[in-house]
Design an enzyme around this catalytic site. Structure first.
Site, PDB file in Angstrom:
ATOM      1  N   HIS A 106     -10.326  -5.180  -3.198  1.00  0.00           N
ATOM      2  CA  HIS A 106      -9.000  -5.416  -2.623  1.00  0.00           C
ATOM      3  C   HIS A 106      -9.122  -5.770  -1.155  1.00  0.00           C
ATOM      4  O   HIS A 106     -10.008  -5.276  -0.462  1.00  0.00           O
ATOM      5  CB  HIS A 106      -8.092  -4.194  -2.793  1.00  0.00           C
ATOM      6  N   PHE A 107      -8.220  -6.615  -0.712  1.00  0.00           N
ATOM      7  CA  PHE A 107      -8.108  -6.931   0.713  1.00  0.00           C
ATOM      8  C   PHE A 107      -6.841  -6.280   1.255  1.00  0.00           C
ATOM      9  O   PHE A 107      -5.778  -6.390   0.650  1.00  0.00           O
ATOM     10  CB  PHE A 107      -8.037  -8.444   0.931  1.00  0.00           C
ATOM     11  N   HIS A 108      -6.990  -5.599   2.378  1.00  0.00           N
ATOM     12  CA  HIS A 108      -5.836  -5.055   3.097  1.00  0.00           C
ATOM     13  C   HIS A 108      -5.311  -6.145   4.020  1.00  0.00           C
ATOM     14  O   HIS A 108      -6.091  -6.763   4.756  1.00  0.00           O
ATOM     15  CB  HIS A 108      -6.249  -3.884   3.994  1.00  0.00           C
ATOM     16  N   ASP A 129       0.854  -1.187   0.000  1.00  0.00           N
ATOM     17  CA  ASP A 129       0.000   0.000   0.000  1.00  0.00           C
ATOM     18  C   ASP A 129       0.894   1.244   0.000  1.00  0.00           C
ATOM     19  O   ASP A 129       1.877   1.323   0.726  1.00  0.00           O
ATOM     20  CB  ASP A 129      -0.912  -0.012   1.233  1.00  0.00           C
ATOM     21  N   GLN A 154     -14.577   2.324   1.031  1.00  0.00           N
ATOM     22  CA  GLN A 154     -13.857   1.933  -0.189  1.00  0.00           C
ATOM     23  C   GLN A 154     -13.538   3.162  -1.031  1.00  0.00           C
ATOM     24  O   GLN A 154     -14.451   3.870  -1.461  1.00  0.00           O
ATOM     25  CB  GLN A 154     -14.687   0.944  -1.018  1.00  0.00           C
TER      26      GLN A 154
HETATM   27  P1  AMP Z   1      -9.777   1.531   0.417  1.00  0.00           P
HETATM   28  O1  AMP Z   1     -10.028   2.774   1.248  1.00  0.00           O
HETATM   29  O2  AMP Z   1     -10.137   0.259   1.134  1.00  0.00           O
HETATM   30  O3  AMP Z   1     -10.372   1.636  -0.967  1.00  0.00           O
HETATM   31  O4  AMP Z   1      -8.201   1.455   0.267  1.00  0.00           O
HETATM   32  C1  AMP Z   1      -7.523   1.937  -0.859  1.00  0.00           C
HETATM   33  C2  AMP Z   1      -6.047   1.827  -0.548  1.00  0.00           C
HETATM   34  O5  AMP Z   1      -5.332   1.923  -1.757  1.00  0.00           O
HETATM   35  C3  AMP Z   1      -5.532   2.926   0.382  1.00  0.00           C
HETATM   36  O6  AMP Z   1      -4.961   2.339   1.555  1.00  0.00           O
HETATM   37  C4  AMP Z   1      -4.474   3.625  -0.474  1.00  0.00           C
HETATM   38  O7  AMP Z   1      -3.339   4.020   0.278  1.00  0.00           O
HETATM   39  C5  AMP Z   1      -4.118   2.563  -1.495  1.00  0.00           C
HETATM   40  N1  AMP Z   1      -3.603   3.049  -2.777  1.00  0.00           N
HETATM   41  C6  AMP Z   1      -4.163   3.992  -3.577  1.00  0.00           C
HETATM   42  N2  AMP Z   1      -3.420   4.161  -4.686  1.00  0.00           N
HETATM   43  C7  AMP Z   1      -2.385   3.283  -4.607  1.00  0.00           C
HETATM   44  C8  AMP Z   1      -1.281   2.971  -5.440  1.00  0.00           C
HETATM   45  N3  AMP Z   1      -1.067   3.585  -6.614  1.00  0.00           N
HETATM   46  N4  AMP Z   1      -0.413   2.021  -5.027  1.00  0.00           N
HETATM   47  C9  AMP Z   1      -0.596   1.379  -3.858  1.00  0.00           C
HETATM   48  N5  AMP Z   1      -1.610   1.628  -3.025  1.00  0.00           N
HETATM   49  C10 AMP Z   1      -2.503   2.568  -3.385  1.00  0.00           C
END
Ligand code: AMP
Ligand code: ZN
Length: 131
Positions: free
Chosen positions: A96-98, A28, A90
């Protein structure tokens, strides 16, 4: 094309820690801890419920592999988290899974749920046709 599809297509860079035919795992860009990783299906779907069963199975297998890869960072625990739709947090509309490794010396490692609300469980059971 969404930002994660661009990562799949190698149009924008990412720190990829695992890749196979169907799935991809990368760090991330705004890590909430050391090793915070996102695991995605290569095919674009917005939310978890949209995934074909086989894709969900492949994704789950990769999540497990990534948890094992991240053991080399010696975490004391970890969170697995999946947000669906903006109301649920989201931001990127590609499922996506964190995976967030947790360490004993972190100050705010515990993910806070919203406060409990007053919901009648009997009413919910009726709506769900259970019991
Ligand atoms: P969500 O809020 O669950 O949609 O999480 C989206 C995640 O994507 C966030 O933790 C961001 O930091 C991450 N993110 C956004 N753009 C990128 C990128 N280009 N590369 C890696 N992580 C990203
Ligand atoms: Zn996408």
């Amino acid at each position: 094309m969404c930002i994660f599809c661009k990562i799949v297509n190698k149009e924008i860079p990412a720190k990829i820690i695992y890749e196979d035919e169907n799935t991809l795992a990368f760090l991330d860009i705004n890590p909430r801890s050391k090793g915070h990783t996102l695991v995605i299906p290569k095919e674009h779907y917005e939310t978890f419920d949209e995934l074909p069963e086989e894709t969900a199975v492949n994704l789950t297998k990769t999540i497990k592999k990534v948890v094992n890869i991240l053991k080399s960072l010696n975490p004391d625990g970890y969170n697995i988290l999946n947000n669906n739709k903006p109301i649920a947090g989201q931001e990127v509309p590609h499922v996506h899974f964190h995976i967030i490794p947790r360490y004993n010396d972190e100050k705010e490692a515990v993910i806070k749920f919203s406060e409990p609300v007053n919901v009648d469980l009997d009413e919910v059971s009726k709506e769900l046709n259970i019991e």
